[in-house]
Scaffold this active site. Structure first.
Site, PDB file in Angstrom:
ATOM      1  N   ASP A  90       0.811  -1.218   0.000  1.00  0.00           N
ATOM      2  CA  ASP A  90       0.000   0.000   0.000  1.00  0.00           C
ATOM      3  C   ASP A  90       0.843   1.267   0.000  1.00  0.00           C
ATOM      4  OD1 ASP A  90      -2.185  -1.734   0.172  1.00  0.00           O
ATOM      5  OD2 ASP A  90      -2.060  -1.774   2.354  1.00  0.00           O
ATOM      6  N   LYS A 147       1.744   2.012  -5.174  1.00  0.00           N
ATOM      7  CA  LYS A 147       2.281   1.438  -6.423  1.00  0.00           C
ATOM      8  C   LYS A 147       1.355   1.726  -7.593  1.00  0.00           C
ATOM      9  CE  LYS A 147       2.382  -2.603  -4.396  1.00  0.00           C
ATOM     10  NZ  LYS A 147       2.121  -2.225  -2.981  1.00  0.00           N
ATOM     11  N   GLY A 200      -4.527  -4.408  -3.613  1.00  0.00           N
ATOM     12  CA  GLY A 200      -5.540  -3.364  -3.737  1.00  0.00           C
ATOM     13  C   GLY A 200      -4.830  -2.090  -4.112  1.00  0.00           C
ATOM     14  N   HIS A 201      -5.036  -1.651  -5.348  1.00  0.00           N
ATOM     15  CA  HIS A 201      -4.379  -0.433  -5.812  1.00  0.00           C
ATOM     16  C   HIS A 201      -5.439   0.619  -6.099  1.00  0.00           C
ATOM     17  CE1 HIS A 201      -0.951  -3.022  -6.247  1.00  0.00           C
ATOM     18  NE2 HIS A 201      -1.458  -3.680  -7.271  1.00  0.00           N
ATOM     19  N   GLN A 239       1.809  -6.508  -3.425  1.00  0.00           N
ATOM     20  CA  GLN A 239       2.386  -6.618  -2.093  1.00  0.00           C
ATOM     21  C   GLN A 239       3.725  -5.863  -2.018  1.00  0.00           C
ATOM     22  OE1 GLN A 239       1.105  -9.734  -3.685  1.00  0.00           O
ATOM     23  NE2 GLN A 239      -0.710  -8.717  -2.945  1.00  0.00           N
TER      24      GLN A 239
HETATM   25  P1  GDP Z   1      -0.749   0.176  -3.583  1.00  0.00           P
HETATM   26  O1  GDP Z   1      -1.358  -1.086  -3.082  1.00  0.00           O
HETATM   27  O2  GDP Z   1       0.723   0.239  -3.354  1.00  0.00           O
HETATM   28  O3  GDP Z   1      -1.107   0.465  -5.014  1.00  0.00           O
HETATM   29  O4  GDP Z   1      -1.350   1.355  -2.697  1.00  0.00           O
HETATM   30  P2  GDP Z   1      -2.892   1.556  -2.247  1.00  0.00           P
HETATM   31  O5  GDP Z   1      -3.641   2.072  -3.412  1.00  0.00           O
HETATM   32  O6  GDP Z   1      -3.408   0.365  -1.549  1.00  0.00           O
HETATM   33  O7  GDP Z   1      -2.724   2.658  -1.124  1.00  0.00           O
HETATM   34  C1  GDP Z   1      -2.145   3.907  -1.379  1.00  0.00           C
HETATM   35  C2  GDP Z   1      -3.185   5.022  -1.121  1.00  0.00           C
HETATM   36  O8  GDP Z   1      -2.510   6.256  -1.049  1.00  0.00           O
HETATM   37  C3  GDP Z   1      -4.204   5.168  -2.223  1.00  0.00           C
HETATM   38  O9  GDP Z   1      -5.433   5.527  -1.631  1.00  0.00           O
HETATM   39  C4  GDP Z   1      -3.671   6.311  -3.083  1.00  0.00           C
HETATM   40  O10 GDP Z   1      -4.692   7.040  -3.750  1.00  0.00           O
HETATM   41  C5  GDP Z   1      -3.021   7.166  -2.028  1.00  0.00           C
HETATM   42  N1  GDP Z   1      -1.837   7.915  -2.463  1.00  0.00           N
HETATM   43  C6  GDP Z   1      -0.851   7.537  -3.322  1.00  0.00           C
HETATM   44  N2  GDP Z   1       0.116   8.474  -3.375  1.00  0.00           N
HETATM   45  C7  GDP Z   1      -0.258   9.457  -2.518  1.00  0.00           C
HETATM   46  C8  GDP Z   1       0.337  10.702  -2.091  1.00  0.00           C
HETATM   47  O11 GDP Z   1       1.429  11.075  -2.497  1.00  0.00           O
HETATM   48  N3  GDP Z   1      -0.358  11.429  -1.164  1.00  0.00           N
HETATM   49  C9  GDP Z   1      -1.561  11.046  -0.668  1.00  0.00           C
HETATM   50  N4  GDP Z   1      -2.161  11.807   0.237  1.00  0.00           N
HETATM   51  N5  GDP Z   1      -2.139   9.881  -1.046  1.00  0.00           N
HETATM   52  C10 GDP Z   1      -1.494   9.112  -1.941  1.00  0.00           C
HETATM   53  P1  IMO Z   2      -0.904  -4.332  -2.173  1.00  0.00           P
HETATM   54  O1  IMO Z   2      -0.518  -4.864  -3.525  1.00  0.00           O
HETATM   55  C1  IMO Z   2      -0.902  -4.858   2.152  1.00  0.00           C
HETATM   56  C2  IMO Z   2      -0.978  -8.984   3.636  1.00  0.00           C
HETATM   57  C3  IMO Z   2      -2.230  -9.445   4.355  1.00  0.00           C
HETATM   58  C4  IMO Z   2      -1.618 -10.455   5.314  1.00  0.00           C
HETATM   59  C5  IMO Z   2      -0.528 -11.109   4.475  1.00  0.00           C
HETATM   60  C6  IMO Z   2      -0.919 -12.415   3.833  1.00  0.00           C
HETATM   61  O2  IMO Z   2      -2.182  -3.565  -2.155  1.00  0.00           O
HETATM   62  O3  IMO Z   2       0.236  -3.577  -1.559  1.00  0.00           O
HETATM   63  P2  IMO Z   2      -2.492 -13.071   1.790  1.00  0.00           P
HETATM   64  O4  IMO Z   2      -3.965 -12.854   1.595  1.00  0.00           O
HETATM   65  O5  IMO Z   2      -1.639 -12.440   0.744  1.00  0.00           O
HETATM   66  O6  IMO Z   2      -2.140 -14.512   2.034  1.00  0.00           O
HETATM   67  O7  IMO Z   2      -2.171 -12.302   3.181  1.00  0.00           O
HETATM   68  O8  IMO Z   2      -0.195 -10.169   3.474  1.00  0.00           O
HETATM   69  N1  IMO Z   2      -1.219  -8.428   2.286  1.00  0.00           N
HETATM   70  C7  IMO Z   2      -1.148  -7.125   1.990  1.00  0.00           C
HETATM   71  N2  IMO Z   2      -0.943  -6.058   2.778  1.00  0.00           N
HETATM   72  N3  IMO Z   2      -1.034  -4.687   0.830  1.00  0.00           N
HETATM   73  C8  IMO Z   2      -1.212  -5.757   0.013  1.00  0.00           C
HETATM   74  O9  IMO Z   2      -1.215  -5.660  -1.332  1.00  0.00           O
HETATM   75  C9  IMO Z   2      -1.316  -7.038   0.588  1.00  0.00           C
HETATM   76  N4  IMO Z   2      -1.512  -8.286   0.100  1.00  0.00           N
HETATM   77  C10 IMO Z   2      -1.434  -9.119   1.140  1.00  0.00           C
HETATM   78  O10 IMO Z   2      -2.838  -8.379   5.039  1.00  0.00           O
HETATM   79  O11 IMO Z   2      -1.008  -9.796   6.398  1.00  0.00           O
HETATM   80 MG    MG Z   3      -2.807  -1.712  -1.729  1.00  0.00          MG
END
Ligand code: GDP
Ligand code: IMO
Ligand code: MG
Length: 428
Positions: free
Chosen positions: A13, A16, A40-41, A223
């Site tokens: 998270d 990416k 989850g992106h 991840q």
């Molecule tokens: P990912 O799994 O690495 O793709 O990241 P996620 O989407 O799960 O979580 C990142 C969150 O941060 C998302 O809600 C993005 O919209 C938000 N985000 C990304 N870059 C920035 C930033 O520079 N500032 C802020 N405030 N939010 C950001």
């Molecule tokens: P993105 O791509 C954050 C964590 C789960 C758990 C562990 C194992 O959005 O960064 P799983 O279901 O993969 O067997 O769970 O990994 N986990 C993540 N945490 N971001 C993710 O993906 C994750 N994908 C799995 O919370 O601790």
């Molecule tokens: Mg994510």
């Protein structure tokens, strides 16, 4: 610049999805090489917000060919739900290609994920419950189902029978659940065959040919480094290789093809699920990061654990992945703090340790050694160049860069596509 890998440096998270989206128009292919719909992106484009799980974020950029490579585990039902969701919002998904060697997540993997977690009690990993671990276990155990099996009904039936022979014993005798019938699984899967047929191909060959033509390919990791099954905080990890090496085995592209490794890192740290987290905060500052950063999971909605930036982890990610560039995200979330602590090392049993300890027990009771940096009060979301950032924000970024082992080439100052400060070209 033909091939780049983009991975997470922490526990996921990091942003990416946004970083991939940023490169979008310069890419010809975006490849998901590991994980499944545990990812989850969130990508924000203007007023539109997209949440992607199984599909690579590049699908949002017109012209990009999205690829699900062999290292991914695919829940076909989720695949079509996600495709239909995007189509209904006007996104062209027709270019998607899926590896014939990608493994399938079925109903019994989802069930096993949930029951085994319940059984672990206090030793729970806190998985996403999507069947990821059991599907990869079957792959390694050589009883998995692959995309290509869908096109030979006899083989498919035999494989499902073989897998359920074992699984039903477990489900019924150990976990006290009902047995799952071969027909229900096979019929479920066969329902998708005709729609899948045009998408399923040899993606290793497809990507090889694209690289030979000089096209640009981005390998987008799900991840992150600390969730990698080999290099993360095992057993509190996911079941795939989320580090840059996973892009090679997970796609069938050779390591000497990769030119850049981009690591996305947050200006602080978050983690979902169980496991060690040295800089975790349990006070009002943890609450501050959680609320201000909207740190709730994109996949499960769970509240993310929060803590300060951990420089040994960034340095570790830099080393293990061969990072050429960091994208530092969510710097804006730190606005308003008087002082910002950063972990520069750990203390383990009274000893200072500068690197991530190889022993999990040590890492579990490592306490951070903090250095504090002065904060800033000005809103930075409008900054588009490094010079427009307040002096203290610049100093914070430069300090992280010096401690983290690779240059910082872009800085996120908000969730929107344009809310970014670029310092260097990520692909060159
Ligand atoms: P990912 O799994 O690495 O793709 O990241 P996620 O989407 O799960 O979580 C990142 C969150 O941060 C998302 O809600 C993005 O919209 C938000 N985000 C990304 N870059 C920035 C930033 O520079 N500032 C802020 N405030 N939010 C950001
Ligand atoms: P993105 O791509 C954050 C964590 C789960 C758990 C562990 C194992 O959005 O960064 P799983 O279901 O993969 O067997 O769970 O990994 N986990 C993540 N945490 N971001 C993710 O993906 C994750 N994908 C799995 O919370 O601790
Ligand atoms: Mg994510």
């Amino acid at each position: 610049m033909p091939a780049a890998v983009l991975i997470g440096a922490q526990w996921g998270d990091e942003g990416k999805g946004k970083a991939t989206d940023l490169l979008g128009s310069r890419l010809d292919y975006v490849v998901k090489f590991n994980g499944g719909n545990n990812a989850g992106h969130t990508v924000v484009v203007g007023d539109e917000k997209y949440a992607l799980h199984l599909l690579p974020s590049g699908i949002l950029t017109p012209g990009v060919v999205p690829v699900i490579a062999n290292g991914v585990v695919v829940d076909i039902e989720v695949l079509f739900e996600e495709l239909e969701g995007l189509e209904s919002r006007g996104v062209d998904v027709s270019k998607l290609r899926v590896s014939a060697n990608a493994h399938l997540i079925t109903q019994y993997h989802r069930t096993l994920d949930k029951v085994t977690e319940r059984f672990l009690g206090s030793r729970q990993i806190g998985t996403t419950g999507r069947g990821i671990g059991p599907a990869y276990a079957d792959k390694i155990n050589r009883v998995g189902l692959r995309m290509q099996d869908l096109f030979d009904e006899n083989i498919l039936r035999q494989k499902v029978e073989g897998a359920l022979d074992q699984k039903n014993h477990l489900l019924v005798k150990v976990y006290n659940r009902r047995a799952i019938g071969v027909d229900e699984v096979v019929d479920d899967l066969l329902g998708y065959v005709e729609r899948l047929r045009p998408m399923v191909t040899d993606t290793s060959l497809l990507l090889h040919q694209a690289l030979e033509r000089g096209e640009t390919v981005l390998f987008e990791g799900g991840q992150a480094t600390m969730l990698d099954v080999d290099h993360g905080t095992y057993p509190f990890v996911t079941s795939s290789n989320a580090t840059s090496g996973g892009a090679v085995t997970g796609s069938g592209i050779a390591p000497n093809r990769i030119d850049r490794v981009i690591a996305v890192v947050k200006a602080y740290t978050t983690r979902v699920g169980a496991g060690p987290f040295p800089t975790e905060l349990f006070d009002e500052w943890g609450e501050f990061l959680s609320e201000k950063g909207h740190e709730f999971g994109t996949t499960t909605g769970r509240r993310r654990r929060t803590g300060w930036y951990d420089a040994p982890i960034a340095r570790y990610a830099s080393r293990v992945n061969g990072v050429t560039d960091f994208v530092l995200t969510k710097l804006d979330v730190l606005t308003g703090l008087e002082r910002i602590p950063v972990a520069v090392a750990y203390e383990v049993d009274g000893q200072r340790v500068d690197e991530v300890p190889v022993s999990q027990s040590d890492f579990h009771h490592a306490t951070p050694v903090y250095e504090e940096f002065p904060g800033w009060q000005e809103d930075i979301s409008g900054a588009r160049s490094f010079e427009e950032l307040p002096a203290n924000a610049q100093a914070y970024v430069r300090a992280l860069e010096a401690m983290s082992g690779s240059r910082i080439s872009a800085i996120g100052v908000g969730p929107g596509r344009e809310e970014i400060v670029q310092l260097h070209d990520l692909l060159d």
